[in-house]
Design a protein around this motif. Structure first.
Motif, PDB file in Angstrom:
ATOM      1  N   GLY A  31      -4.568  -3.404  -3.416  1.00 18.92           N
ATOM      2  CA  GLY A  31      -3.165  -3.512  -3.793  1.00 18.92           C
ATOM      3  C   GLY A  31      -2.256  -2.872  -2.765  1.00 18.92           C
ATOM      4  O   GLY A  31      -1.225  -3.433  -2.378  1.00 18.92           O
ATOM      5  N   TYR A  32      -2.651  -1.701  -2.310  1.00 18.53           N
ATOM      6  CA  TYR A  32      -1.858  -1.009  -1.290  1.00 18.53           C
ATOM      7  C   TYR A  32      -1.889  -1.785   0.025  1.00 18.53           C
ATOM      8  O   TYR A  32      -0.854  -1.928   0.703  1.00 18.53           O
ATOM      9  N   LEU A  33      -3.061  -2.305   0.383  1.00 21.60           N
ATOM     10  CA  LEU A  33      -3.208  -3.035   1.644  1.00 21.60           C
ATOM     11  C   LEU A  33      -2.355  -4.293   1.656  1.00 21.60           C
ATOM     12  O   LEU A  33      -1.597  -4.542   2.613  1.00 21.60           O
ATOM     13  N   PHE A  34      -2.449  -5.099   0.591  1.00 24.24           N
ATOM     14  CA  PHE A  34      -1.670  -6.347   0.531  1.00 24.24           C
ATOM     15  C   PHE A  34      -0.167  -6.063   0.506  1.00 24.24           C
ATOM     16  O   PHE A  34       0.616  -6.753   1.170  1.00 24.24           O
ATOM     17  N   LEU A  36      12.303  -1.375   3.610  1.00 28.33           N
ATOM     18  CA  LEU A  36      11.305  -0.364   3.938  1.00 28.33           C
ATOM     19  C   LEU A  36      11.347   0.793   2.941  1.00 28.33           C
ATOM     20  O   LEU A  36      10.304   1.279   2.479  1.00 28.33           O
ATOM     21  N   ALA A  37      12.553   1.240   2.602  1.00 24.85           N
ATOM     22  CA  ALA A  37      12.695   2.341   1.647  1.00 24.85           C
ATOM     23  C   ALA A  37      12.141   1.946   0.286  1.00 24.85           C
ATOM     24  O   ALA A  37      11.469   2.750  -0.389  1.00 24.85           O
ATOM     25  N   ALA A  38      12.403   0.714  -0.141  1.00 24.38           N
ATOM     26  CA  ALA A  38      11.882   0.247  -1.435  1.00 24.38           C
ATOM     27  C   ALA A  38      10.358   0.264  -1.440  1.00 24.38           C
ATOM     28  O   ALA A  38       9.729   0.691  -2.428  1.00 24.38           O
ATOM     29  N   ILE A  98       5.512   5.884  -6.165  1.00 26.82           N
ATOM     30  CA  ILE A  98       5.557   5.906  -7.626  1.00 26.82           C
ATOM     31  C   ILE A  98       4.238   5.416  -8.204  1.00 26.82           C
ATOM     32  O   ILE A  98       3.723   5.968  -9.187  1.00 26.82           O
ATOM     33  N   ALA A  99       3.665   4.387  -7.580  1.00 28.92           N
ATOM     34  CA  ALA A  99       2.433   3.798  -8.096  1.00 28.92           C
ATOM     35  C   ALA A  99       1.208   4.666  -7.821  1.00 28.92           C
ATOM     36  O   ALA A  99       0.376   4.876  -8.709  1.00 28.92           O
ATOM     37  N   TYR A 100       1.070   5.179  -6.603  1.00 33.42           N
ATOM     38  CA  TYR A 100      -0.167   5.856  -6.199  1.00 33.42           C
ATOM     39  C   TYR A 100      -0.045   7.380  -6.157  1.00 33.42           C
ATOM     40  O   TYR A 100      -1.068   8.081  -6.141  1.00 33.42           O
ATOM     41  N   LYS A 101       1.195   7.867  -6.051  1.00 33.25           N
ATOM     42  CA  LYS A 101       1.440   9.322  -6.026  1.00 33.25           C
ATOM     43  C   LYS A 101       0.569  10.038  -4.992  1.00 33.25           C
ATOM     44  O   LYS A 101      -0.014  11.081  -5.240  1.00 33.25           O
ATOM     45  N   LEU A 154      -0.309   9.208   2.066  1.00 36.39           N
ATOM     46  CA  LEU A 154       0.229   7.880   2.367  1.00 36.39           C
ATOM     47  C   LEU A 154       1.741   7.951   2.564  1.00 36.39           C
ATOM     48  O   LEU A 154       2.288   7.294   3.452  1.00 36.39           O
ATOM     49  N   LEU A 155       2.423   8.764   1.732  1.00 40.65           N
ATOM     50  CA  LEU A 155       3.875   8.908   1.871  1.00 40.65           C
ATOM     51  C   LEU A 155       4.231   9.455   3.251  1.00 40.65           C
ATOM     52  O   LEU A 155       5.144   8.963   3.916  1.00 40.65           O
TER      53      LEU A 155
END
Length: 443
Positions: free
Chosen positions: A213-216, A241-243, A250-253, A257-258
């Motif tokens: 999910g993160y990759l796609f 990009l910000a979105a 929000i999804a992975y916390k 990655l952030l």
């Protein structure tokens, strides 16, 4: 007579906006208000909206002696009433405070576009009617689509193809390819793609509950942003990009990655700065606009002069000179508001935008479906980021990015995008309940 009405209206309009803003803050900081008290407060806000629009229209009417101003105001009031009725019927439950905020922003748009260019104010009202109809149609079809997240690649294809089309054959405006001109109507696809983009990212996250999910979502977001960069529409690319960054967080916390995403964004920004001369021009205008006031810094200098001239209470509607600011009806309309209504009203408007963003996030986090929770979170992020970029550029806090002020700036595509996003946010829980074949997503 006109000067007396204008001077008196500076105080009355200020009073309406202060009352409205105080109620907004009460509803943010006291979310568990008694239902009766909450209803009274939102009713007072609705009254302030009507008084603000009518008072402002009266000043414009006497200043310009244009009888059509009164007729236009009647249609504007009818339009605002219809919006409120639709949203209250679509929403389960309706966030009346957020609806009031949207209606007030539209009033600011009507008042200042009418003050600056009457013909454009008529077109903005037509844009609003069209946006309302399209938003209702979109909600109707979303209700009928079960498990909408499965169409994530369809949303990605629609977005990327639309942006590619504008990138190669769109009209050039202010150094970037932004829009098409179809039968005299200017269409900016990137505004509508904001919605499909959010549907794609949310779909990736809830469909693939692992690293895929993160990759796609990363690949898809990167393609959207790169196409926007190719079009030199860097302001919109920054919003996209910000979105993506905030939604994935929000999804992975995941703070690692952030950090990587923010680092990548900084590197990309440096590359873009060196690659595009018009970005360097905006930085020069931002750092020292008066040194290049005859050329690069003229727009921001005029904006700052207008804001400074207005002072705390403003010069009064139709008493300022906002028309000297280039593209004032769209990118720099906040400067016109600051000049003629004053810094206090401008600060109140910023607070209203802040409260609206929080209300959007409340709508998102109260949604029981993960897909729509992420979509509405993305709408809140885009709404908030656009506000910061627009107002920040106008007051010289950051370089100008060319993005519009939500619901206030002139422009049909921007208004349509905001209407659709707002309607989705207000009816997100109802959309989840109505869709056939529904099931709960967890990530």
């Amino acid at each position: 007579m006109v000067s007396v009405i204008t001077s008196f209206s500076r105080i009355t309009i200020l009073s309406y906006i202060i009352i409205f803003t105080v109620i907004d803050l009460i509803q943010i900081f006291e979310p568990k208000l008694n239902e009766v008290v909450g209803s009274i407060l939102t009713t007072i806000q609705a009254v302030m909206i009507v008084l603000f629009l009518c008072n402002s229209a009266a000043v414009i009417y006497f200043a310009k002696e244009n009888p059509y101003v009164i007729l236009t105001t009647v249609f504007q009031l009818i339009f605002l009433t219809v919006i409120a009725i639709f949203l209250n019927n679509l929403s389960v439950p309706a966030s009346k405070a957020l609806i009031n905020n949207m209606l007030l922003m539209l009033c600011f748009s009507f008042v200042f576009i009418e003050r600056l260019n009457f013909n454009k104010s008529i077109r903005q009202l037509i844009n609003g009617v069209v946006s309302l109809v399209v938003a209702v149609i979109v909600i109707y079809f979303l209700r009928k689509i079960p498990e909408i997240s499965k169409y994530l690649f369809v949303f990605a294809a629609i977005g990327i193809v639309s942006l590619l089309a504008i990138s190669f054959i769109g009209d050039i405006e202010y150094g970037a390819r932004l829009s098409f001109n179809v039968l005299g109507i200017r269409i900016q696809p990137s505004e509508i793609v904001k919605i499909t983009y959010l549907f794609f990212i949310a779909g990736c996250i809830v469909t693939f509950r692992d690293f895929r999910g993160y990759l796609f979502s990363t690949i898809g977001a990167g393609m959207h942003v790169l196409v926007l960069v190719h079009s030199k529409d860097l302001g919109t690319a920054l919003v996209f990009l910000a979105a993506y960054v905030f939604l994935t967080f929000i999804a992975y916390k995941n703070y690692i990655l952030l950090g990587l995403e923010i680092g990548g964004a900084i590197v990309g920004g440096i590359i873009a700065f060196n690659a595009f001369p018009h970005i360097q021009t905006r930085f020069i205008a931002w750092l020292d606009p008066l040194s290049v006031v005859d050329d690069k810094g003229y727009q921001i200098s005029q904006s700052l002069f207008a804001i400074g001239t207005g002072g705390w209470l403003g010069s009064g509607i139709c008493n300022g000179m906002p028309a000297k600011i280039p593209v004032v009806v769209s990118d720099f309309i906040f400067a016109a508001i600051s000049e003629e209504m004053g810094a206090i009203v401008a600060i109140c408007l910023i607070i209203i935008y802040m409260c609206s963003t929080i209300m959007f996030l409340n709508c998102a986090f109260n949604c029981s479906n993960s897909f729509y929770m992420l979509v509405v979170s993305g709408i809140a992020i885009i709404f908030g980021i656009q506000t910061i970029l627009n107002i920040g550029g106008v007051i010289k806090f950051i370089p100008s990015t060319g993005v519009t002020l939500p619901f206030i700036s002139y422009g049909g595509s921007s208004l349509l995008s905001m209407f659709i996003g707002f309607f989705i946010a207000e009816s997100s829980e109802e959309l989840w309940i109505s869709a056939k074949g529904r099931r709960r997503y967890d990530y």
